[in-house]
Design a protein around this motif. Structure first.
Motif, mmCIF file in Angstrom:
data_model
loop_
_atom_site.group_PDB
_atom_site.id
_atom_site.type_symbol
_atom_site.label_atom_id
_atom_site.label_comp_id
_atom_site.label_asym_id
_atom_site.label_seq_id
_atom_site.Cartn_x
_atom_site.Cartn_y
_atom_site.Cartn_z
ATOM 1 N N ALA A 133 0.824 -1.203 0.000
ATOM 2 C CA ALA A 133 0.000 0.000 0.000
ATOM 3 C C ALA A 133 0.865 1.262 0.000
ATOM 4 O O ALA A 133 0.586 2.219 -0.730
ATOM 5 C CB ALA A 133 -0.926 0.000 1.218
ATOM 6 N N LEU A 134 1.922 1.258 0.797
ATOM 7 C CA LEU A 134 2.801 2.426 0.853
ATOM 8 C C LEU A 134 3.517 2.634 -0.478
ATOM 9 O O LEU A 134 3.654 3.774 -0.951
ATOM 10 C CB LEU A 134 3.804 2.264 1.989
ATOM 11 N N ALA A 135 3.959 1.557 -1.100
ATOM 12 C CA ALA A 135 4.653 1.675 -2.381
ATOM 13 C C ALA A 135 3.722 2.229 -3.453
ATOM 14 O O ALA A 135 4.117 3.095 -4.249
ATOM 15 C CB ALA A 135 5.202 0.309 -2.801
ATOM 16 N N LEU A 136 2.487 1.746 -3.499
ATOM 17 C CA LEU A 136 1.535 2.248 -4.485
ATOM 18 C C LEU A 136 1.241 3.726 -4.273
ATOM 19 O O LEU A 136 1.176 4.508 -5.228
ATOM 20 C CB LEU A 136 0.238 1.447 -4.406
ATOM 21 N N ARG A 137 1.067 4.123 -3.031
ATOM 22 C CA ARG A 137 0.740 5.516 -2.744
ATOM 23 C C ARG A 137 1.912 6.442 -3.030
ATOM 24 O O ARG A 137 1.730 7.562 -3.504
ATOM 25 C CB ARG A 137 0.283 5.636 -1.284
ATOM 26 N N THR A 138 3.105 5.974 -2.743
ATOM 27 C CA THR A 138 4.286 6.793 -3.019
ATOM 28 C C THR A 138 4.533 6.927 -4.522
ATOM 29 O O THR A 138 4.882 8.000 -5.017
ATOM 30 C CB THR A 138 5.516 6.182 -2.335
ATOM 31 N N ALA A 139 4.331 5.838 -5.250
ATOM 32 C CA ALA A 139 4.620 5.848 -6.688
ATOM 33 C C ALA A 139 3.507 6.484 -7.508
ATOM 34 O O ALA A 139 3.783 7.140 -8.524
ATOM 35 C CB ALA A 139 4.871 4.418 -7.173
ATOM 36 N N LEU A 140 2.255 6.314 -7.094
ATOM 37 C CA LEU A 140 1.131 6.716 -7.926
ATOM 38 C C LEU A 140 0.326 7.884 -7.366
ATOM 39 O O LEU A 140 -0.577 8.377 -8.048
ATOM 40 C CB LEU A 140 0.181 5.524 -8.129
ATOM 41 N N GLY A 141 0.617 8.312 -6.154
ATOM 42 C CA GLY A 141 -0.188 9.360 -5.519
ATOM 43 C C GLY A 141 -0.058 10.707 -6.207
ATOM 44 O O GLY A 141 0.806 10.929 -7.056
ATOM 45 N N SER A 142 -0.911 11.629 -5.805
ATOM 46 C CA SER A 142 -0.963 12.938 -6.453
ATOM 47 C C SER A 142 0.204 13.837 -6.076
ATOM 48 O O SER A 142 0.640 14.659 -6.866
ATOM 49 C CB SER A 142 -2.290 13.639 -6.091
ATOM 50 N N HIS A 143 0.697 13.738 -4.829
ATOM 51 C CA HIS A 143 1.793 14.590 -4.355
ATOM 52 C C HIS A 143 1.479 16.064 -4.628
ATOM 53 O O HIS A 143 2.246 16.775 -5.287
ATOM 54 C CB HIS A 143 3.117 14.190 -5.013
ATOM 55 N N GLY A 160 -7.199 7.718 -12.418
ATOM 56 C CA GLY A 160 -7.977 7.515 -11.209
ATOM 57 C C GLY A 160 -7.198 7.689 -9.932
ATOM 58 O O GLY A 160 -7.774 7.792 -8.861
ATOM 59 N N TYR A 161 -5.873 7.680 -10.019
ATOM 60 C CA TYR A 161 -5.097 7.888 -8.808
ATOM 61 C C TYR A 161 -4.232 9.147 -8.916
ATOM 62 O O TYR A 161 -3.313 9.334 -8.119
ATOM 63 C CB TYR A 161 -4.215 6.667 -8.500
ATOM 64 N N ARG A 162 -4.498 9.981 -9.889
ATOM 65 C CA ARG A 162 -3.845 11.288 -9.959
ATOM 66 C C ARG A 162 -4.930 12.336 -10.167
ATOM 67 O O ARG A 162 -5.658 12.278 -11.154
ATOM 68 C CB ARG A 162 -2.829 11.341 -11.092
ATOM 69 N N ILE A 163 -5.029 13.249 -9.248
ATOM 70 C CA ILE A 163 -6.068 14.277 -9.343
ATOM 71 C C ILE A 163 -5.579 15.345 -10.312
ATOM 72 O O ILE A 163 -4.752 16.192 -9.973
ATOM 73 C CB ILE A 163 -6.355 14.884 -7.962
ATOM 74 N N ASP A 164 -6.052 15.274 -11.530
ATOM 75 C CA ASP A 164 -5.629 16.206 -12.572
ATOM 76 C C ASP A 164 -6.679 17.292 -12.712
ATOM 77 O O ASP A 164 -7.541 17.249 -13.581
ATOM 78 C CB ASP A 164 -5.429 15.456 -13.894
#
Length: 549
Positions: free
Chosen positions: A61-71, A400-404
């Motif tokens: 879960a942490l890897a997915l959020r770090t790699a794919l999250g919006s930041h 879906g995992y990046r708020i554009d």
């Protein structure tokens, strides 16, 4: 404000009693954690493979959020950068509205700054997946149900999108899920330290913002759904927890009531579900997943149907504990998320982050119930099939995992461009009234040695070093269509080389011979993003520089 403690480390002025209690609760969590860990480690039901699964789930879960999250900043960016905990005193919200925020305390302790907030969100979002798995396994008495629910939350596009942001519902959801899991097992096994830690986590979740206070009610079904080894219900433990949480949250509740009386327009319940045949523009509780891609439609259907099936099963078998823990708990979270008026990116989804996580409890139960009816050789593949389907849904939705949205594009533009500018300089500061410009406090948090110059003083006292002017989205706002102005339509935008903009921005642009150092064009938002409406179809954001002769 009431007298309290003053912690310079956290940037506090005179802390109120609610803020003092929040700080003390945060500091008490690491004190209670070791004792709770020892209690949980001694449980006969605690197995090594459970710990290994929890560690693996957290890591994935942490890897997915770090790699794919919006930041990116998505919440405070919309309301105004002045509310950020790392660009002002910690109790700025208490000063403005009378209600302090546990989320801001956590962000400050995480080191402050954008990166600190994003890292904290990623970690807590991963913790939420583990906590959901633990609670689901406890309340359904099925490890498979817990594994399925936790895996689905780890792969949920909305959870990934919001994780690496400063959104307060991320920390509130994680603390809430951890709290109900700890309270449930603490009540079932009579574990005092574990129960105390659950009280702290759930109380902090309730104090994340004024709107999260109703989450404290989750303590009751979480505990009453537990069964002691002798088959009794933990009534006394539940009453003790309710009394303790009342004492901790009563000052915060008093502040919330006072704020609501001073600002009667907030909040209002609009929690009608956003069903497929509704327009969704004036409905807030978009919990069933029709707003793709953040919640896949299949997952939305699974949430609704699994919840209905679980309620029917509980009524048929007269299993009140299952109904309390697996059906009432997500419904309380759903109702809490509906206590906010419709707003920007989609507000219903943002405020339903916790309920959409908890609605995976019935989904996990349904997976386990269905697997129990399969041949033994097929049961092992049930979890793999669920994970594979969720992974495919995630892979097919890269947006879906990046708020554009315009506000995230604005943030990334200014954040990245500021990193390339000199360490010394000054920034032009606009008034936040009636519209919240990009705050000089946030800019100075990115460039600590910068100063600030009032826009009205540009022509009188220009600074000796390089001066920078930020043309943000607010400069291009359409006053006739933006309800945040004091008198909508009373301000007439002016024509400039960058497009029509507000008079204060046009005056600053004309005050000095600027040169452009960075620029990004952002198209006007679609209605569903609830973004600040611009006068022209395209807003030309820019950073301009002027050097003293």
């Amino acid at each position: 404000m009431a007298p309290g403690i003053d912690l310079q480390l956290l940037g506090l002025r005179a802390a109120s009693l609610p803020l003092t209690l929040i700080v003390l609760m945060v500091l008490a969590v690491p004190v209670a954690l070791p004792s709770a860990a020892v209690e949980l480690g001694r449980l006969p039901t605690c197995r090594r493979r459970d710990a290994l699964f929890a560690a693996a789930l957290f890591a994935v879960a942490l890897a997915l959020r770090t790699a794919l999250g919006s930041h990116a900043l998505i919440h405070e960016n919309h309301h105004g950068y002045r509310y950020l905990a790392w660009s002002s005193a910690l109790n700025v919200l208490a000063d403005a509205h009378g209600v302090p925020s546990a989320h801001l305390v956590l962000v400050r302790l995480a080191g402050g700054g954008d990166s600190g907030a994003f890292a904290l969100g990623a970690v807590l979002s991963a913790v939420a997946a583990v906590a959901l798995a633990a609670y689901t396994a406890q309340v359904t008495r099925s490890r498979l149900a817990g594994a399925a629910a936790g895996a689905l939350l780890a792969l949920q596009p909305l959870a990934i999108a919001l994780a690496t942001t400063e959104e307060f519902m991320v920390s509130a959801s994680a603390l809430c899920l951890a709290g109900v899991a700890l309270l449930h097992v603490g009540a079932a096994r009579g574990l005092r330290a574990t129960t105390a830690l659950g009280v702290l986590c759930l109380s902090l979740a309730a104090c994340a913002r004024e709107i999260t206070l109703p989450l404290a009610a989750l303590a009751v079904p979480a505990m009453l759904s537990a069964r002691r080894p002798d088959g009794t219900t933990p009534w006394r433990a539940t009453a003790a927890v309710v009394a303790a949480m009342t004492a901790l949250l009563l000052p915060q509740a008093a502040r919330v009531v006072a704020a609501w009386r001073a600002l009667p327009s907030t909040p209002g319940y609009m929690g009608a579900p956003n069903l497929p045949w509704s327009d969704g523009l004036h409905r807030n509780a978009a919990w069933v997943g029709w707003m793709e891609p953040y919640i896949p439609r299949a997952e939305g259907w699974a949430m609704v149907l699994a919840l209905a099936a679980l309620v029917a099963w509980s009524l048929r078998t007269k299993d009140a504990r299952l109904a309390l823990g697996a059906a009432v708990v997500p419904l309380i979270a759903l109702a809490q998320g509906g206590l906010v008026r419709t707003g920007w990116f989609p507000t219903g989804l943002r405020h339903q982050l916790l309920s959409m996580a908890m609605l995976l409890i019935p989904v996990g139960w349904a997976v386990a119930a269905g697997a129990a009816r399969l041949p033994p050789t097929w049961r092992r593949g049930a979890l793999a099939a669920v994970v594979a389907l969720a992974a495919v849904a995630l892979w097919r939705r890269p947006a879906g995992y990046r708020i554009d949205a315009p506000h995230t594009r604005e943030y990334r533009f200014f954040h990245d461009a500021l990193a390339t500018l000199p360490a010394d300089g000054s920034v032009v500061e606009f008034s936040d009234e009636p519209l919240p410009h990009v705050g000089a406090g946030w800019v100075r948090a990115q460039r600590p040695r910068w100063g600030a110059v009032d826009a009205a003083a540009l022509s009188r006292e220009p600074p000796p070093g390089p001066l920078f002017l930020l043309l943000d989205r607010v400069c291009f706002v359409d006053p006739a269509r933006f309800e945040g102005t004091a008198r909508p339509g009373s301000v007439v935008p002016r024509a400039t080389p960058f497009g029509r903009m507000l008079p204060e921005c046009a005056d600053a642009l004309a005050a000095l011979p600027w040169r452009t150092v960075a620029m990004r064009s952002i198209s006007r938002a679609t209605p569903r993003t609830y973004d600040i409406p611009s006068t022209d179809p395209v807003a030309h954001l820019a950073i301009l520089r002027w050097d003293h002769p």
